[in-house]
Design a protein around this motif. Sequence first.
Motif, PDB file in Angstrom:
ATOM      1  N   HIS A  66       0.980  -1.102  -0.024  1.00 37.25           N
ATOM      2  CA  HIS A  66       0.113  -0.125  -0.086  1.00 37.25           C
ATOM      3  C   HIS A  66       0.853   1.214   0.069  1.00 37.25           C
ATOM      4  O   HIS A  66       0.802   2.271  -0.678  1.00 37.25           O
ATOM      5  N   ASP A  67       1.679   1.499   0.978  1.00 40.91           N
ATOM      6  CA  ASP A  67       2.483   2.644   1.241  1.00 40.91           C
ATOM      7  C   ASP A  67       3.558   2.708  -0.014  1.00 40.91           C
ATOM      8  O   ASP A  67       3.857   3.977  -0.345  1.00 40.91           O
ATOM      9  N   ARG A  68       4.449   1.821  -0.178  1.00 43.40           N
ATOM     10  CA  ARG A  68       5.338   1.914  -1.232  1.00 43.40           C
ATOM     11  C   ARG A  68       4.973   1.734  -2.691  1.00 43.40           C
ATOM     12  O   ARG A  68       5.358   2.354  -3.519  1.00 43.40           O
ATOM     13  N   TYR A  69       3.988   0.699  -3.056  1.00 41.09           N
ATOM     14  CA  TYR A  69       3.667   0.634  -4.294  1.00 41.09           C
ATOM     15  C   TYR A  69       2.255   1.324  -4.555  1.00 41.09           C
ATOM     16  O   TYR A  69       1.900   0.995  -5.861  1.00 41.09           O
ATOM     17  N   GLY A  70       1.335   1.643  -3.721  1.00 42.77           N
ATOM     18  CA  GLY A  70       0.168   2.464  -3.960  1.00 42.77           C
ATOM     19  C   GLY A  70      -0.898   1.482  -4.145  1.00 42.77           C
ATOM     20  O   GLY A  70      -1.968   1.836  -4.699  1.00 42.77           O
ATOM     21  N   THR A  71      -0.719   0.299  -3.858  1.00 46.15           N
ATOM     22  CA  THR A  71      -1.799  -0.943  -4.045  1.00 46.15           C
ATOM     23  C   THR A  71      -2.890  -0.409  -3.079  1.00 46.15           C
ATOM     24  O   THR A  71      -2.765  -0.284  -1.804  1.00 46.15           O
ATOM     25  N   PRO A  72      -4.199  -0.384  -3.499  1.00 46.77           N
ATOM     26  CA  PRO A  72      -5.170   0.106  -2.606  1.00 46.77           C
ATOM     27  C   PRO A  72      -5.685  -1.034  -1.691  1.00 46.77           C
ATOM     28  O   PRO A  72      -5.604  -2.205  -2.132  1.00 46.77           O
ATOM     29  N   TYR A  73      -5.841  -0.926  -0.422  1.00 46.00           N
ATOM     30  CA  TYR A  73      -6.146  -1.762   0.514  1.00 46.00           C
ATOM     31  C   TYR A  73      -7.299  -2.749  -0.200  1.00 46.00           C
ATOM     32  O   TYR A  73      -7.247  -3.893  -0.040  1.00 46.00           O
ATOM     33  N   ALA A  74      -8.421  -1.965  -0.529  1.00 46.25           N
ATOM     34  CA  ALA A  74      -9.628  -2.722  -1.313  1.00 46.25           C
ATOM     35  C   ALA A  74      -9.261  -3.646  -2.379  1.00 46.25           C
ATOM     36  O   ALA A  74      -9.944  -4.571  -2.945  1.00 46.25           O
ATOM     37  N   ALA A  75      -7.850  -3.664  -3.188  1.00 45.95           N
ATOM     38  CA  ALA A  75      -7.370  -4.518  -4.112  1.00 45.95           C
ATOM     39  C   ALA A  75      -6.741  -5.617  -3.585  1.00 45.95           C
ATOM     40  O   ALA A  75      -6.157  -6.412  -4.353  1.00 45.95           O
ATOM     41  N   MET A  76      -6.488  -5.816  -2.349  1.00 48.54           N
ATOM     42  CA  MET A  76      -5.680  -6.843  -1.708  1.00 48.54           C
ATOM     43  C   MET A  76      -6.652  -7.623  -0.938  1.00 48.54           C
ATOM     44  O   MET A  76      -7.757  -7.254  -0.363  1.00 48.54           O
ATOM     45  N   ALA A  77      -6.494  -9.049  -0.925  1.00 52.90           N
ATOM     46  CA  ALA A  77      -7.141  -9.724  -0.141  1.00 52.90           C
ATOM     47  C   ALA A  77      -6.528 -10.982   0.771  1.00 52.90           C
ATOM     48  O   ALA A  77      -5.446 -11.341  -0.014  1.00 52.90           O
ATOM     49  N   VAL A  78      -6.893 -11.489   1.779  1.00 55.58           N
ATOM     50  CA  VAL A  78      -6.241 -12.568   2.556  1.00 55.58           C
ATOM     51  C   VAL A  78      -7.115 -13.605   2.694  1.00 55.58           C
ATOM     52  O   VAL A  78      -8.325 -13.342   3.123  1.00 55.58           O
ATOM     53  N   CYS A  79      -6.813 -14.788   2.091  1.00 54.72           N
ATOM     54  CA  CYS A  79      -7.661 -16.080   2.364  1.00 54.72           C
ATOM     55  C   CYS A  79      -6.892 -16.810   3.242  1.00 54.72           C
ATOM     56  O   CYS A  79      -5.936 -17.050   3.350  1.00 54.72           O
ATOM     57  N   VAL A  80      -8.041 -17.154   4.178  1.00 55.52           N
ATOM     58  CA  VAL A  80      -7.547 -17.960   5.108  1.00 55.52           C
ATOM     59  C   VAL A  80      -8.444 -19.479   5.311  1.00 55.52           C
ATOM     60  O   VAL A  80      -9.426 -19.408   4.778  1.00 55.52           O
ATOM     61  N   PRO A  81      -7.788 -20.431   6.197  1.00 55.46           N
ATOM     62  CA  PRO A  81      -8.617 -21.675   6.137  1.00 55.46           C
ATOM     63  C   PRO A  81     -10.016 -21.636   6.886  1.00 55.46           C
ATOM     64  O   PRO A  81     -11.047 -22.635   6.555  1.00 55.46           O
ATOM     65  N   ASP A  82     -10.064 -20.641   7.863  1.00 60.39           N
ATOM     66  CA  ASP A  82     -11.350 -20.772   8.499  1.00 60.39           C
ATOM     67  C   ASP A  82     -11.634 -19.527   9.327  1.00 60.39           C
ATOM     68  O   ASP A  82     -10.978 -18.400   9.025  1.00 60.39           O
ATOM     69  N   GLY A  83     -12.916 -19.405   9.686  1.00 56.15           N
ATOM     70  CA  GLY A  83     -13.397 -18.402  10.137  1.00 56.15           C
ATOM     71  C   GLY A  83     -12.782 -17.496  11.225  1.00 56.15           C
ATOM     72  O   GLY A  83     -12.645 -16.399  11.444  1.00 56.15           O
ATOM     73  N   ALA A  84     -12.335 -18.151  12.225  1.00 60.99           N
ATOM     74  CA  ALA A  84     -11.676 -17.920  13.295  1.00 60.99           C
ATOM     75  C   ALA A  84     -10.108 -17.335  12.860  1.00 60.99           C
ATOM     76  O   ALA A  84      -9.758 -16.269  13.466  1.00 60.99           O
ATOM     77  N   SER A  85      -9.559 -17.917  11.887  1.00 62.43           N
ATOM     78  CA  SER A  85      -8.380 -17.166  11.283  1.00 62.43           C
ATOM     79  C   SER A  85      -8.728 -15.927  10.636  1.00 62.43           C
ATOM     80  O   SER A  85      -7.950 -14.946  10.637  1.00 62.43           O
ATOM     81  N   ALA A  86      -9.745 -15.717  10.029  1.00 60.49           N
ATOM     82  CA  ALA A  86     -10.134 -14.516   9.578  1.00 60.49           C
ATOM     83  C   ALA A  86     -10.404 -13.685  10.550  1.00 60.49           C
ATOM     84  O   ALA A  86      -9.971 -12.329  10.322  1.00 60.49           O
ATOM     85  N   THR A  87     -11.071 -13.787  11.429  1.00 60.17           N
ATOM     86  CA  THR A  87     -11.254 -12.711  12.461  1.00 60.17           C
ATOM     87  C   THR A  87      -9.803 -12.367  13.357  1.00 60.17           C
ATOM     88  O   THR A  87      -9.923 -11.026  13.315  1.00 60.17           O
ATOM     89  N   GLN A  88      -9.111 -13.128  13.325  1.00 64.97           N
ATOM     90  CA  GLN A  88      -7.820 -13.026  13.918  1.00 64.97           C
ATOM     91  C   GLN A  88      -6.767 -12.147  13.050  1.00 64.97           C
ATOM     92  O   GLN A  88      -6.286 -11.232  13.481  1.00 64.97           O
TER      93      GLN A  88
END
Length: 139
Positions: A12-34
């Motif tokens: 985001h800061d160095r390359y200007g990638t918008p936060y909304a253009a990035m995603a994190v995929c996790v295996p379960d809901g607890a990991s998403a919350t964490q």
Amino acid sequence: MRALATLIQEFHDRYGTPYAAMAVCVPDGASATQMAAVLGSAPFGIPAVEIGRDGPGKGEGVRIGTMYRFKGLEFQRVFLASVGEGRVPHQRIETFRLTDPPRCQREQKRSRPRTLEVSSDSASNPSPCWKKWNADSDA
């Protein structure tokens, strides 16, 4: 997860990638919350939006969701987090190995394509991030 937050902040800061253009995929809901908690905590303060049943939702935050929630979505940067032995495929599938072998095979076959599909949902190369998972560790 903190190392991944640092990487997201750098994109985001160095390359200007918008936060909304990035995603994190996790295996379960607890990991998403964490993961959302880590992104929002100091020193990061990165906005996060969990992908729910109705899709990615509104807002300018990094999208976070499980492999099930990523179907049909595409992002500029996709990070696979908390992926490792016993997490993908989930260790509960192993309980079927002796009690219900056909179900064990079906569950394993179902989980593999999801990992590959999420990996292809990035406009650039996906960025897998992992560490040997330990129930006593702090992710």
